[in-house]
Design a protein around this motif. Sequence first.
Motif, mmCIF file in Angstrom:
data_model
loop_
_atom_site.group_PDB
_atom_site.id
_atom_site.type_symbol
_atom_site.label_atom_id
_atom_site.label_comp_id
_atom_site.label_asym_id
_atom_site.label_seq_id
_atom_site.Cartn_x
_atom_site.Cartn_y
_atom_site.Cartn_z
ATOM 1 N N ALA A 103 -6.931 7.656 -7.941
ATOM 2 C CA ALA A 103 -7.492 8.357 -9.300
ATOM 3 C C ALA A 103 -8.159 9.572 -8.887
ATOM 4 N N GLY A 104 -8.531 9.966 -7.851
ATOM 5 C CA GLY A 104 -9.305 11.127 -7.526
ATOM 6 C C GLY A 104 -10.817 10.866 -6.967
ATOM 7 N N ALA A 105 -11.106 9.714 -6.582
ATOM 8 C CA ALA A 105 -12.211 9.469 -6.297
ATOM 9 C C ALA A 105 -12.459 9.799 -4.730
ATOM 10 N N SER A 106 -13.801 10.069 -4.460
ATOM 11 C CA SER A 106 -13.813 10.298 -3.067
ATOM 12 C C SER A 106 -14.004 9.130 -2.034
ATOM 13 N N LEU A 107 -13.908 9.105 -0.880
ATOM 14 C CA LEU A 107 -13.753 8.022 -0.024
ATOM 15 C C LEU A 107 -15.041 7.135 -0.263
ATOM 16 N N ALA A 108 -15.910 7.846 -0.144
ATOM 17 C CA ALA A 108 -17.513 7.121 -0.551
ATOM 18 C C ALA A 108 -17.580 6.411 -1.684
ATOM 19 N N ASP A 109 -17.182 7.133 -2.722
ATOM 20 C CA ASP A 109 -17.124 6.395 -3.911
ATOM 21 C C ASP A 109 -16.197 5.164 -4.136
ATOM 22 N N ALA A 110 -14.776 5.488 -3.505
ATOM 23 C CA ALA A 110 -14.080 4.422 -3.748
ATOM 24 C C ALA A 110 -14.456 3.225 -3.015
ATOM 25 N N HIS A 111 -14.688 3.445 -1.623
ATOM 26 C CA HIS A 111 -15.454 2.297 -1.013
ATOM 27 C C HIS A 111 -16.273 1.440 -1.690
ATOM 28 N N LEU A 132 -15.394 -2.892 9.560
ATOM 29 C CA LEU A 132 -14.211 -2.150 10.199
ATOM 30 C C LEU A 132 -13.361 -1.395 9.210
ATOM 31 N N ILE A 133 -12.960 -1.686 8.188
ATOM 32 C CA ILE A 133 -12.404 -1.275 7.020
ATOM 33 C C ILE A 133 -13.030 0.213 6.680
ATOM 34 N N PRO A 134 -14.246 0.106 6.318
ATOM 35 C CA PRO A 134 -15.097 1.617 6.040
ATOM 36 C C PRO A 134 -14.774 2.280 7.166
ATOM 37 N N ALA A 135 -15.151 1.750 8.425
ATOM 38 C CA ALA A 135 -15.207 2.763 9.540
ATOM 39 C C ALA A 135 -13.996 3.232 9.729
ATOM 40 N N LEU A 136 -12.707 2.416 9.855
ATOM 41 C CA LEU A 136 -11.451 3.067 9.935
ATOM 42 C C LEU A 136 -10.961 4.009 8.686
ATOM 43 N N SER A 137 -11.250 3.463 7.652
ATOM 44 C CA SER A 137 -10.890 4.526 6.614
ATOM 45 C C SER A 137 -11.555 6.052 6.895
ATOM 46 N N HIS A 138 -12.736 6.126 7.368
ATOM 47 C CA HIS A 138 -13.368 7.281 7.507
ATOM 48 C C HIS A 138 -12.520 8.216 8.401
ATOM 49 N N PHE A 139 -11.772 7.679 9.286
ATOM 50 C CA PHE A 139 -11.012 8.358 10.210
ATOM 51 C C PHE A 139 -9.497 8.441 9.649
ATOM 52 N N PHE A 198 0.890 -1.045 -0.037
ATOM 53 C CA PHE A 198 -0.076 -0.097 -0.044
ATOM 54 C C PHE A 198 0.624 1.161 0.058
ATOM 55 N N ARG A 199 2.101 1.272 0.380
ATOM 56 C CA ARG A 199 3.034 2.370 0.714
ATOM 57 C C ARG A 199 2.304 3.547 1.417
ATOM 58 N N ASN A 200 1.512 3.166 2.515
ATOM 59 C CA ASN A 200 0.869 3.965 3.233
ATOM 60 C C ASN A 200 0.459 3.531 4.586
ATOM 61 N N TRP A 201 1.214 4.025 5.686
ATOM 62 C CA TRP A 201 1.083 3.520 7.026
ATOM 63 C C TRP A 201 -0.416 3.578 7.519
ATOM 64 N N ARG A 202 -1.211 4.600 7.149
ATOM 65 C CA ARG A 202 -2.690 4.623 7.542
ATOM 66 C C ARG A 202 -3.289 3.328 6.830
ATOM 67 N N ALA A 203 -3.198 3.027 5.705
ATOM 68 C CA ALA A 203 -3.967 1.802 5.138
ATOM 69 C C ALA A 203 -3.298 0.466 5.789
ATOM 70 N N VAL A 204 -1.922 0.368 6.356
ATOM 71 C CA VAL A 204 -1.630 -0.656 6.948
ATOM 72 C C VAL A 204 -2.272 -0.661 8.241
ATOM 73 N N VAL A 205 -2.536 0.354 9.029
ATOM 74 C CA VAL A 205 -3.556 0.242 10.402
ATOM 75 C C VAL A 205 -4.871 -0.255 9.832
ATOM 76 N N VAL A 206 -5.412 0.360 8.974
ATOM 77 C CA VAL A 206 -6.656 -0.132 8.547
ATOM 78 C C VAL A 206 -6.831 -1.751 8.323
ATOM 79 N N ALA A 207 -5.626 -2.249 7.685
ATOM 80 C CA ALA A 207 -5.814 -3.639 7.414
ATOM 81 C C ALA A 207 -5.773 -4.492 8.644
ATOM 82 N N VAL A 208 -4.686 -3.949 9.344
ATOM 83 C CA VAL A 208 -4.198 -4.878 10.501
ATOM 84 C C VAL A 208 -5.097 -4.903 11.628
ATOM 85 N N VAL A 209 -5.850 -3.676 11.972
ATOM 86 C CA VAL A 209 -6.738 -3.700 13.091
ATOM 87 C C VAL A 209 -7.879 -4.741 13.247
ATOM 88 N N PRO A 210 -8.483 -4.861 12.144
ATOM 89 C CA PRO A 210 -9.557 -6.147 12.052
ATOM 90 C C PRO A 210 -8.935 -7.336 12.456
#
Length: 276
Positions: A185-193, A247-254, A122-134
């Motif tokens: 690619a420019g999509a919002s979080l809601a559209d991306a999810h 949890l992934i959409p919930a954590l992604s929101h933050f 992912f090259r993103n520590w926030r994404a790693v947290v979102v993936a590992v917490v569940p």
Amino acid sequence: VRQITAGSYEGNPKWVTLARNQDVLNYGAQQASVNNPDLFNNDCSVMPVIAYLSDHRAETLDRVVAAAAGFAQAHSSPERQFLLAAGSAGIEAATNIVVKEANRTMLFYVYAAVIVLCFITFRNWRAVVVAVVPLAVTSILCEALMVVLGIGVKVGTLPVIALGVGIGVDYALYLLSIQLAQQRAGASLADAHRRSIQFTGKVVALVGVTLAAGVVTWIWSPIKFQADMGILLTFMFVWNMVGALILIPALSHFLLKSPKGVRRVGAMPVLGLATR
């Protein structure tokens, strides 16, 4: 020796004694060592102290080990050594000690490998947290379930916990790969999810249900170990899937809602997804 001597003379109670003849004594001692090798050896250099336990629960074994270790430390000398012996309880106690130490070590290495590989992906520590917490939540709930059902952490159940972590991260990879690609690619979080759910959400649910259906029948097995494995595997497969979808959409929101949380890399393709 008295019992063996009497047995050599048709069990006559008159021979339940220690004979004065050295050859008779030697024969009785030899037969005793052959028939009871767990009691002593031929040169009498080892003599076990046998304790009969009411059960082999981990708490009981821990108390026995602590008492034996304390006694050995207080009374051992260069000429006389008190050692923790074998026997079924001793082997189980040693196994429990090794499993207890290996449990945390195994989880540390498994989660370390997952975190490193997710970061490379992912090259993103926030994404790693979102993936590992569940995954961490599922591991904690699994250990709580084992306590409630009385399933101990042992050699058989130890790899199951690691298996649940290794399979559970797949769900996060499926969902976050599409979601991050859409956000970059420019999509919002809601559209991306929403697009990630449309693209891989059904697959995640299908995989989780299929894996759980394959092992849920083990619960009714007459073999206790297999029944325990069926409960643990079913729970981990289902909850890893549910945790990823919730949890992934919930954590992604933050953590991934802000555009700064997702680094845009060039012109990321939309992975062939069409919108109407």
